[in-house]
Design a protein around this motif. Sequence first.
Motif, mmCIF file in Angstrom:
data_model
loop_
_atom_site.group_PDB
_atom_site.id
_atom_site.type_symbol
_atom_site.label_atom_id
_atom_site.label_comp_id
_atom_site.label_asym_id
_atom_site.label_seq_id
_atom_site.Cartn_x
_atom_site.Cartn_y
_atom_site.Cartn_z
ATOM 1 N N LEU A 125 0.808 -1.263 0.016
ATOM 2 C CA LEU A 125 -0.012 0.140 -0.029
ATOM 3 C C LEU A 125 1.024 1.259 -0.040
ATOM 4 O O LEU A 125 0.662 2.276 -0.695
ATOM 5 N N THR B 182 1.134 3.837 -3.217
ATOM 6 C CA THR B 182 0.801 5.394 -2.964
ATOM 7 C C THR B 182 2.176 6.212 -3.375
ATOM 8 O O THR B 182 1.716 7.224 -4.060
ATOM 9 N N ALA C 109 1.448 8.480 -6.975
ATOM 10 C CA ALA C 109 1.624 9.959 -6.507
ATOM 11 C C ALA C 109 1.744 10.872 -7.702
ATOM 12 O O ALA C 109 1.054 12.166 -7.773
#
Length: 405
Positions: free
Chosen positions: A357, A361, A365
């Motif tokens: 995770l 992320t 981004a």
Amino acid sequence: MQTQIDPSLAGHPGIDAAQAALQRCVHCGFCNAACPTYRLQGDELDGPRGRIYLIKQLLEGQNATASSQHHLDRCLGCRACESVCPSGVEYGRLLDVGREIAAGRIARPWRQRWLRRALLAILPYPRRLSPLATLARLAKPLLPAALRAKVPAKPAPETWPPLSHRRRMLILEGCVQPALAPRINAAAARVLDRLGISVIRGQSACCGALAHHLDEREAALEAIRHRIDAWWPALQAGAEAIVITASGCGTMVKDYGYLLRDDPDYAAKAAQVTAAAKDIAEIIQAEDIAKLSVSPRKIAFQAPCSLQHGQPLSGVVESLLTGLGFELAEVADAGLCCGSAGSYSLLQPELSGRLRLAKLTALQAGQPELIASANIGCLLHLRETAGVPVVHWIELLDSADGLNI
């Protein structure tokens, strides 16, 4: 760190390397700051420094406990700690010895034992894995959501170029990769063909990494000897290199010389195989990449731990991609593990999921069109929950139209 090795361990094949690693450690703690599990857990025993103390106790003859084995098992083996260690501690080799000793002194719970046996009985053998993957695809609608995400799409048949060039190289086809993602090695062969290099195929088989990481030393060494025997005739006939597209396998093959250093029949051959082993990025870096016609796009590159810390080849793929016109999105904490780590995602799903995770992320981004990796395990792991396509970076070089990626 002063250590009094238990006399019963005299002659253990890894004890000298383990003792050297312990003697170099100065307890500075720089390693903890780079350790993914320490950063998640905040527990000294889930960082390299704490694990080093646990291994020291094992080497000095103290009893192994379920707790010590638990903390050693939770190490990803990413070797990020080695990249930041000012003393040059070879933590990975120390961990191998510690895990092997712990495994010989304490039995894991039966569920863990059976899972490990199942992984060793299936994953290294493409002829067993492929039909199981087919069954999983058929049963996919009936599977729980967590398992459905792990079922890969059916791979399309791949075309390999003929052996038409004087320059020739071997390729490690691997085990999981030819069964679940055969496009990767075929793409590498096509790219090398455009650079004037023919790729010699061999039998799909494991490099020994899976057994090695599961503390099955003898099974790993047997797999290594089989790989050496399979490659040896072509190396003797003039093959320039062994091309490896899975960076985790590359780290393993480049360690053959060390692992078989005391084998009177294979030590010299293993050293030659280690010298011949090259990540696909190393091969392409030395060629004229102007011959390659690609379709540049904005991507995020996930640099596997095995590429950054294991080989180490940090920045090589990134330089190739930017040199070909790709725009690389900035990735925060690029040195941290994605949580795949070979069989780790299956053995430690909770920690692995948290690491994935965080990695996704960071990768997403910058809003890339896709994510590129250099290792089959990372690719499959990230692909399960990524919001954009995840491919091997060599596939981006395979054709100007991106082959519908």
